[in-house]
Design a protein around this motif. Sequence first.
Motif, PDB file in Angstrom:
ATOM      1  N   ARG A 165      -1.856   3.064  -1.807  1.00 48.54           N
ATOM      2  CA  ARG A 165      -2.575   4.199  -1.226  1.00 48.54           C
ATOM      3  C   ARG A 165      -1.682   5.431  -1.096  1.00 48.54           C
ATOM      4  N   SER A 166      -0.374   5.225  -0.995  1.00 45.18           N
ATOM      5  CA  SER A 166       0.566   6.339  -0.864  1.00 45.18           C
ATOM      6  C   SER A 166       1.800   6.050  -1.726  1.00 45.18           C
ATOM      7  N   HIS A 192       0.806  -1.221   0.000  1.00 52.60           N
ATOM      8  CA  HIS A 192       0.000   0.000   0.000  1.00 52.60           C
ATOM      9  C   HIS A 192       0.841   1.274   0.000  1.00 52.60           C
ATOM     10  N   THR A 193       2.177   1.138   0.203  1.00 52.42           N
ATOM     11  CA  THR A 193       3.047   2.313   0.208  1.00 52.42           C
ATOM     12  C   THR A 193       4.302   2.020  -0.616  1.00 52.42           C
ATOM     13  N   SER A 251      -7.306   3.202  -5.080  1.00 53.22           N
ATOM     14  CA  SER A 251      -7.315   3.603  -3.671  1.00 53.22           C
ATOM     15  C   SER A 251      -6.237   4.624  -3.356  1.00 53.22           C
ATOM     16  N   LEU A 252      -5.519   5.096  -4.364  1.00 53.06           N
ATOM     17  CA  LEU A 252      -4.417   6.034  -4.144  1.00 53.06           C
ATOM     18  C   LEU A 252      -4.939   7.343  -3.558  1.00 53.06           C
ATOM     19  N   GLN A 253      -4.338   7.755  -2.431  1.00 52.97           N
ATOM     20  CA  GLN A 253      -4.748   8.986  -1.764  1.00 52.97           C
ATOM     21  C   GLN A 253      -3.668  10.069  -1.820  1.00 52.97           C
ATOM     22  N   THR A 254      -2.397   9.658  -1.678  1.00 48.88           N
ATOM     23  CA  THR A 254      -1.296  10.618  -1.606  1.00 48.88           C
ATOM     24  C   THR A 254      -0.265  10.325  -2.679  1.00 48.88           C
ATOM     25  N   SER A 298      -3.346  -1.834  -5.272  1.00 51.29           N
ATOM     26  CA  SER A 298      -3.585  -1.690  -3.832  1.00 51.29           C
ATOM     27  C   SER A 298      -2.879  -0.485  -3.221  1.00 51.29           C
ATOM     28  N   ALA A 340      -4.414   2.389  -9.672  1.00 49.53           N
ATOM     29  CA  ALA A 340      -4.433   2.484  -8.209  1.00 49.53           C
ATOM     30  C   ALA A 340      -5.669   3.263  -7.767  1.00 49.53           C
ATOM     31  N   ILE A 375      -6.912  11.487  -6.622  1.00 50.99           N
ATOM     32  CA  ILE A 375      -6.049  11.602  -5.447  1.00 50.99           C
ATOM     33  C   ILE A 375      -6.494  12.775  -4.576  1.00 50.99           C
TER      34      ILE A 375
END
Length: 363
Positions: free
Chosen positions: A220-221, A200-201, A245-248, A218, A243, A277
């Motif tokens: 997220r960052s 996830h990172t 679910s990517l937030q950052t 998967s 991605a 994002i």
Amino acid sequence: MAVLTRSQAAAEGARKSILRFPNEILSMVIEYSSTLELWALCHTSKRLRSIATPMLYRNIHLHSAEQTVLFIRTMQSQPSESSEPLWLRVQEFVIANDNELVGATSQIIDDLNSLVIKMTKLKHLLLSSKGYIDFTHLLRNSNLRCLQTFRYVLHPTPSSTDSEEFLKFLARHRATLTTLHVDCEKPIAFMGSIDLPLLHTYDGPSWVLKFLQKSVASLRSVVLRWKEPDIDYRSPLKQLSKAHSLQTLEIVIANISPGRLREPTILAAVAQYVPHIQILRFSRSNNLYGFSFDDLMPMRQHLSRFTALSELRFAIFRRESVSAVNDDLPILDAWLRVCGTLYLVHLDGLDWRLVDGAWIPSG
């Protein structure tokens, strides 16, 4: 006034002492102690030492050859009161810069590699192998069934063996790895793809993304680092379109002239491929300017494509003329009209926060 005898005083002291608690309770309390507090507890009593010592070795950061020698000596001398080897207590092992270990003999390096291999309960392994220490033996023979975080700094010109063992190491730990940090000066030859289903990172060179394949979904960052000669920004960003679910996303540009890779150009690609994002950050590792003050207003067309962007950071830009801080307000308002989710913007060393519909500067 009653006078206590020595035996009564001892009994009264024991009643009030922390040692009256069972080891399970003591362990829960000591769990929150700092390193210095754990060290002090090890010098109070045999019982507290047996509880505090394993906790003292949960997080290992080696910074010198002398420290490494003492660490190995301690690991190899098993305390009689301990129920399991100390190396099984280590959860985080860090060598941030192997150049700091200059002076360690080849035997010490071999012992260190062999010792880390036995840390089967290790959760976080962060290594630098910029030239002094060869971790190939460790990569080839370790199977850390609890490993979650792995950071590896490859030699500037890694051998084919080093690269191959690095990839095999990732494959062996695919079932547990959630965080991957990679540092390599030049692209290495990958054979096939790397499947890390729990990842996830990710932090590392942008060219690695095309080898992560299904693992990208998967994430997220992500921190993408561009170095010469790698200036292909579209391929890795297109890969990130999977991605969901990517937030950052953080873009780090190192030693690449603005003429070859500019922030406004990358921003347009990010808006095209990952408009969902929430946090987007740009930074450069040198003092070169990637864009100017006049580039800010035209960015509206790119920002209009983002659907959830709340934080936008630009590390540096160059104002063509000396202007007041309030000159930023028309730009920020224009950005907000096309991207209504924005609430934090960093421009030229200044943070702007949206408070009750108004931009407030700080920093």
